[in-house]
Motif scaffolding. Structure first.
Motif, PDB file in Angstrom:
ATOM      1  N   TYR A  11     -47.843  46.997   4.132  1.00  0.00           N
ATOM      2  CA  TYR A  11     -47.295  46.927   5.637  1.00  0.00           C
ATOM      3  C   TYR A  11     -45.788  46.886   5.649  1.00  0.00           C
ATOM      4  O   TYR A  11     -45.176  46.596   4.482  1.00  0.00           O
ATOM      5  CB  TYR A  11     -47.874  45.784   6.247  1.00  0.00           C
ATOM      6  N   GLY A  12     -45.074  47.081   6.540  1.00  0.00           N
ATOM      7  CA  GLY A  12     -43.699  46.750   6.761  1.00  0.00           C
ATOM      8  C   GLY A  12     -43.689  45.408   7.564  1.00  0.00           C
ATOM      9  O   GLY A  12     -44.563  44.559   7.824  1.00  0.00           O
ATOM     10  N   LEU A  33     -47.541  50.752  13.524  1.00  0.00           N
ATOM     11  CA  LEU A  33     -47.792  52.108  12.917  1.00  0.00           C
ATOM     12  C   LEU A  33     -47.488  53.307  14.017  1.00  0.00           C
ATOM     13  O   LEU A  33     -47.705  52.821  15.215  1.00  0.00           O
ATOM     14  CB  LEU A  33     -48.715  52.273  12.158  1.00  0.00           C
ATOM     15  N   GLN A  34     -46.839  54.236  13.483  1.00  0.00           N
ATOM     16  CA  GLN A  34     -46.814  55.562  14.440  1.00  0.00           C
ATOM     17  C   GLN A  34     -48.115  56.058  14.369  1.00  0.00           C
ATOM     18  O   GLN A  34     -48.795  56.029  13.498  1.00  0.00           O
ATOM     19  CB  GLN A  34     -45.835  56.500  13.813  1.00  0.00           C
ATOM     20  N   VAL A  35     -48.860  56.391  15.669  1.00  0.00           N
ATOM     21  CA  VAL A  35     -49.906  57.042  15.572  1.00  0.00           C
ATOM     22  C   VAL A  35     -50.309  58.473  16.017  1.00  0.00           C
ATOM     23  O   VAL A  35     -51.244  58.844  15.727  1.00  0.00           O
ATOM     24  CB  VAL A  35     -51.155  55.969  16.633  1.00  0.00           C
ATOM     25  N   THR A  36     -49.465  58.800  16.601  1.00  0.00           N
ATOM     26  CA  THR A  36     -49.008  60.350  17.026  1.00  0.00           C
ATOM     27  C   THR A  36     -47.511  60.756  17.155  1.00  0.00           C
ATOM     28  O   THR A  36     -46.636  59.723  17.238  1.00  0.00           O
ATOM     29  CB  THR A  36     -49.779  60.635  18.313  1.00  0.00           C
ATOM     30  N   GLN A  41     -46.285  57.941  19.836  1.00  0.00           N
ATOM     31  CA  GLN A  41     -46.933  56.599  20.071  1.00  0.00           C
ATOM     32  C   GLN A  41     -46.839  55.721  18.965  1.00  0.00           C
ATOM     33  O   GLN A  41     -47.140  56.193  17.811  1.00  0.00           O
ATOM     34  CB  GLN A  41     -48.264  56.914  20.743  1.00  0.00           C
ATOM     35  N   VAL A  42     -46.950  54.502  19.313  1.00  0.00           N
ATOM     36  CA  VAL A  42     -47.004  53.422  18.429  1.00  0.00           C
ATOM     37  C   VAL A  42     -47.925  52.378  18.711  1.00  0.00           C
ATOM     38  O   VAL A  42     -48.252  52.252  19.887  1.00  0.00           O
ATOM     39  CB  VAL A  42     -45.582  52.908  18.310  1.00  0.00           C
ATOM     40  N   ALA A  43     -48.708  52.045  17.599  1.00  0.00           N
ATOM     41  CA  ALA A  43     -49.723  50.901  17.920  1.00  0.00           C
ATOM     42  C   ALA A  43     -49.356  49.578  17.192  1.00  0.00           C
ATOM     43  O   ALA A  43     -48.647  49.666  16.263  1.00  0.00           O
ATOM     44  CB  ALA A  43     -50.950  51.447  17.358  1.00  0.00           C
TER      45      ALA A  43
ATOM     46  N   SER B  10     -42.835  51.525   7.477  1.00  0.00           N
ATOM     47  CA  SER B  10     -43.622  51.184   6.096  1.00  0.00           C
ATOM     48  C   SER B  10     -44.878  51.230   6.136  1.00  0.00           C
ATOM     49  O   SER B  10     -45.821  50.749   6.996  1.00  0.00           O
ATOM     50  CB  SER B  10     -43.284  49.885   5.420  1.00  0.00           C
ATOM     51  N   TYR B  11     -45.624  52.110   5.185  1.00  0.00           N
ATOM     52  CA  TYR B  11     -46.931  52.216   5.223  1.00  0.00           C
ATOM     53  C   TYR B  11     -47.522  52.358   3.803  1.00  0.00           C
ATOM     54  O   TYR B  11     -46.869  52.552   2.942  1.00  0.00           O
ATOM     55  CB  TYR B  11     -47.183  53.851   5.741  1.00  0.00           C
TER      56      TYR B  11
END
Lengths: 221, 221
Positions: A11-12, A33-36, A41-43, B10-11
Motif C-alpha cells: 500500500y501507499g 487506489l485508482q479504479v478506472t 475514478q478513485v476508491a 503505490s500498489y
C-alpha cells in the motif's frame, strides 16, 4: 488460515480530507487506489467510527494527498493518531484549498487529487467511497511513502481502526538500537520511540505523536 | 488537471485466478487491498473485457496470490499480457488448488488468499469484487513486488486494460543501456527489451513475454 498472509499486500500512505461547510475532517489511510482511467475514478476506504467519514458523507467530496517519504512521525501522528473531532489537524502547517473547498497540506505530499463522491459502499466496519477525480496536481518530486516503509523505517504501527488491522498481530518489527547508553520507551499506540536517560517516564509524560500517557509505553531496553 | 498525479499512488502486484467449473481464468492486477479486518475482506478490480472477470463472476470466488520480487518478465507476461481465453496460463508451472478449487501457483508468490465474492460493484469499464477471505497462507518469505519496482526495475508497462492506465502516458522510463555494442528492441506492448547483434528483427520474431510480432517493437539504440 493465517491472517498474517495479508501483511504482504502493498500500500501507499494518504491523507483524506473534507470540508462539509460546517466541519473539517482529515485522516491518514493506506487504502486508496485508482479504479478506472476513463473516467478517472478513485476508491478509498474509511472506518465508520472516524470523524472524517461523517464529513466526507455530508460533503460528498474529498481530497486525497499522497504522503511522501519526507513525512516524519509527528506528521503521521497529526493525521493518523488523533481525531478531527478534537483537534484542528491543519493548525500550524501550510494549508491550501482544493477545487471543492477541502483543506489539504502540500507539506510532505507528492500529489493531490480532488474527488466528487459517486458511489458509497457499506463494508461493515468500514465504508468505501468511489470518487470521480475533478482535479489532480503533482505537488512535489519526492518519493511516495509506502506502508512497508512506514512500518520498517519509521517503525509505525497499524491503528485498530485501519482497514489492514489484524487483532493481536502487527507487522512492526521491535526496535533494537545498535548501541544504547540511554533507555528507550516505545509507544504501544503509535510506535513512537522515546529516548531518555531516566529509568522511568514521568507521570505527566505525553507521547508527542499520539498524546497518550506513560501507561501506554513499554520499556524496550 | 494533471492525470500524471495518479502515478504516485503505490500498489502491489497480484495474480487473480478462478475456476467456475467450466473455465479457468487468471490475470495480473495491481488493484487489490484489504478493506476490513473483521470479517477479513478484500477488494479487487478487474477490467470487464478480461476473460478472468467473467470466470470470477460465474464462480463467485477467486484466489489472489501476492507476486514476489523474484518474478521475471516471462512470468509477468504469462499472467499479464495474454488472455486465459487463448492459453492455459498454468501450463508448465507448479499449480495448486485453493479451498474453493481455484488454481494458483506458489511460484514467485509471497502469499495466497482465497475469497468468496460477497459484493460486486460496477465501475464502468471495470468491476470491483469484494471477497470474504475463506483461506489465507504465507507461501514464502520473499519480498512482495511493488508496482513501482515492476516499472523501475523490470521496465514493465501498464497495459491499456489496467485500472491505472492513463492514455498516452506511461510511468515507464526509457531503457538506456550503459554500454551497448548490440542493438536493443523494446516491445511496445509489454516493455520487454530484446538484445541482438542484428540491425532488424526477423519477420517471424515473437516477443517471448507477450507474443507480438516485430511490428510492435521499437529499436531503442
Amino acid at each position: 488460515m493465517d491472517a498474517k498472509a495479508m501483511f504482504s499486500f502493498s500500500y501507499g500512505l494518504y491523507v483524506v480530507s473534507a470540508n462539509d461547510g460546517e466541519n473539517v475532517g482529515a485522516c491518514l489511510i493506506n487504502t486508496a487506489l485508482q479504479v478506472t482511467g476513463d473516467p478517472l475514478q478513485v476508491a478509498i476506504t474509511l472506518n465508520k467510527q472516524n470523524h472524517t467519514t461523517q464529513v466526507v458523507k455530508a460533503a460528498e467530496h474529498f481530497t486525497l494527498t499522497v504522503v511522501s517519504k519526507t513525512a516524519d512521525m509527528p506528521f503521521i501522528g497529526r493525521f493518523g493518531f488523533k481525531s478531527s473531532a478534537d483537534v484542528d489537524k491543519f493548525e500550524g502547517i501550510t494549508t491550501k484549498t482544493s477545487l471543492l473547498f477541502d483543506p489539504y497540506t502540500p507539506e510532505h505530499a507528492c500529489a493531490m487529487v480532488c474527488c466528487a463522491v459517486v458511489n458509497t459502499i457499506d463494508l461493515g466496519t468500514h465504508v468505501m467511497f468511489i470518487g470521480e477525480v475533478c482535479d489532480a496536481e503533482r505537488v512535489s518530486d519526492e518519493e511516495p511513502m509506502t506502508y512497508a516503509y512506514y512500518h520498517s523505517v519509521l517503525k509505525g504501527k497499524t491503528p485498530p481502526k485501519a482497514s489492514s488491522y489484524i487483532e493481536g498481530e502487527d507487522p512492526t518489527k521491535p526496535v533494537v538500537p545498535v548501541s544504547a547508553p540511554k533507555h528507550h520507551f516505545r509507544c504501544n499506540i503509535c510506535g513512537y520511540v522515546y529516548e531518555t536517560t531516566d529509568e522511568e517516564l514521568p507521570a505527566d509524560f505525553r507521547c508527542p505523536v499520539c498524546g497518550v500517557g506513560p501507561e501506554n509505553f513499554t520499556k524496550i531496553d
